[in-house]
Structures are given as structure tokens and as C-alpha cells.
Design a protein around this motif. Structure first.
Motif, PDB file in Angstrom:
ATOM      1  N   TYR A  22       8.850  27.937 -17.037  1.00 53.96           N
ATOM      2  CA  TYR A  22       7.927  28.882 -16.409  1.00 53.96           C
ATOM      3  C   TYR A  22       7.224  28.290 -15.182  1.00 53.96           C
ATOM      4  O   TYR A  22       6.737  27.165 -15.210  1.00 53.96           O
ATOM      5  CB  TYR A  22       6.876  29.342 -17.430  1.00 53.96           C
ATOM      6  CG  TYR A  22       5.936  30.382 -16.881  1.00 53.96           C
ATOM      7  CD1 TYR A  22       6.369  31.684 -16.687  1.00 53.96           C
ATOM      8  CD2 TYR A  22       4.639  30.053 -16.534  1.00 53.96           C
ATOM      9  CE1 TYR A  22       5.529  32.647 -16.166  1.00 53.96           C
ATOM     10  CE2 TYR A  22       3.778  31.009 -16.011  1.00 53.96           C
ATOM     11  CZ  TYR A  22       4.236  32.310 -15.837  1.00 53.96           C
ATOM     12  OH  TYR A  22       3.389  33.254 -15.314  1.00 53.96           O
ATOM     13  N   GLU A  28      13.574  28.712 -14.052  1.00 57.44           N
ATOM     14  CA  GLU A  28      13.548  29.941 -14.853  1.00 57.44           C
ATOM     15  C   GLU A  28      14.910  30.631 -14.831  1.00 57.44           C
ATOM     16  O   GLU A  28      15.446  30.993 -15.894  1.00 57.44           O
ATOM     17  CB  GLU A  28      12.496  30.909 -14.306  1.00 57.44           C
ATOM     18  CG  GLU A  28      11.079  30.511 -14.555  1.00 57.44           C
ATOM     19  CD  GLU A  28      10.078  31.428 -13.870  1.00 57.44           C
ATOM     20  OE1 GLU A  28       8.882  31.258 -14.130  1.00 57.44           O
ATOM     21  OE2 GLU A  28      10.473  32.319 -13.080  1.00 57.44           O
ATOM     22  N   SER A 123       7.870  36.675 -12.933  1.00 59.52           N
ATOM     23  CA  SER A 123       8.163  35.682 -13.965  1.00 59.52           C
ATOM     24  C   SER A 123       7.642  36.113 -15.323  1.00 59.52           C
ATOM     25  O   SER A 123       8.177  35.720 -16.352  1.00 59.52           O
ATOM     26  CB  SER A 123       7.532  34.331 -13.613  1.00 59.52           C
ATOM     27  OG  SER A 123       8.141  33.792 -12.486  1.00 59.52           O
TER      28      SER A 123
END
Length: 145
Positions: A22, A28, A123
Motif C-alpha cells: 500500500y 500495489e 489505492s
């Protein structure tokens, strides 16, 4: 059939990998490729690129390229692509890698590239959050279910 205990452990392992990645768009996207491709087979501790991080499991993308022997060609292609996206020092020629991927894998690659190129607020989708608090456009290509 997978037992509920094994499934829960696998889900937690994937959550831990996502937590580790993250905040770094490349990590990611590459980590999500490993988790989603081939039913998550290459995101398990059975492979040398899944290592113990400081607090959680992590992915050593540099270890992927040297550990591909015995794998199918499409597996190797996806893994070197993930290593390249994850900044594992792997240089690839997309013209050589992409044509060997099936539609399912190509869908994942498109999502990874789109994820890599969108703004940071998206995200939260990988960690189970939402980005409804913003008026920003959605990702160009969502991660397939």
C-alpha cells in the motif's frame, strides 16, 4: 475443496501482502497481479520471492527473474511482467510478453497498468475501501472480479 481455515489464512495472507504494498503504486499493481493471477499460486510462501518483511509478508520482485525454471511459458511471462512493474530490475519487451497471455491474464495486466497510472486516491479500492468521497474519475480499467 478448500477448508474454511485454509481459505481464511489465504485471505489474510493476501491482505497482508496488500498492506505491505500500500502506498507504492508499482508495488500495489505488481502484488495484485501475483494475488489474482493463477488463483494466487505465485503469491504464496512456497515461492522464493514471497519473503518475511519487517512486519508482514512482502514480495522480493528482484528474486522472480532467477526463479522461473520449471514454469509454463505463460506463467513466466506474467511473472516477469509483475517483476518489471514491481521494480524488480527486469527489463521486458512487451511485444514478446503480451502476445503469450490469454484473455484472463491480459485483463489483469490491463488493470495493473491502469492502476499504475491513476491518481493515488484509487489505492483504497485494493484495501476494501471506497473512493466515493472524491469526484475524480474512476480507474480506466477495474480489477476483474
Amino acid at each position: 475443496m478448500v477448508s474454511p481455515e485454509v481459505e481464511a489464512h489465504t485471505e489474510q495472507h493476501h491482505a497482508d501482502l496488500r498492506f505491505w504494498a500500500y502506498g507504492d503504486r508499482a508495488r500495489e499493481a505488481a502484488t495484485e497481479l501475483l494475488i489474482r493471477a493463477f488463483s494466487g499460486q505465485f503469491a504464496t510462501p512456497a515461492y522464493p520471492w514471497i519473503v518475511d518483511g519487517e512486519y508482514k509478508p512482502a514480495v522480493d520482485f528482484e528474486a522472480i527473474e532467477g526463479n522461473l525454471q520449471g514454469l509454463l511459458k505463460k506463467e513466466r511471462r506474467l511473472l516477469v511482467l509483475a517483476a518489471s512493474i514491481g521494480r524488480g530490475g527486469v527489463r521486458i519487451d512487451l511485444g514478446d510478453v503480451i502476445p503469450g497471455l490469454d484473455r484472463t491474464l491480459l485483463d489483469l495486466v490491463l488493470a495493473a497498468v491502469a492502476h499504475l497510472g491513476v491518481e493515488q486516491h484509487h489505492s483504497s479500492n485494493l484495501l476494501g475501501g471506497t473512493d466515493q468521497q472524491t469526484a475524480e474519475p474512476p480507474p480506466l480499467h477495474w480489477w476483474p472480479a
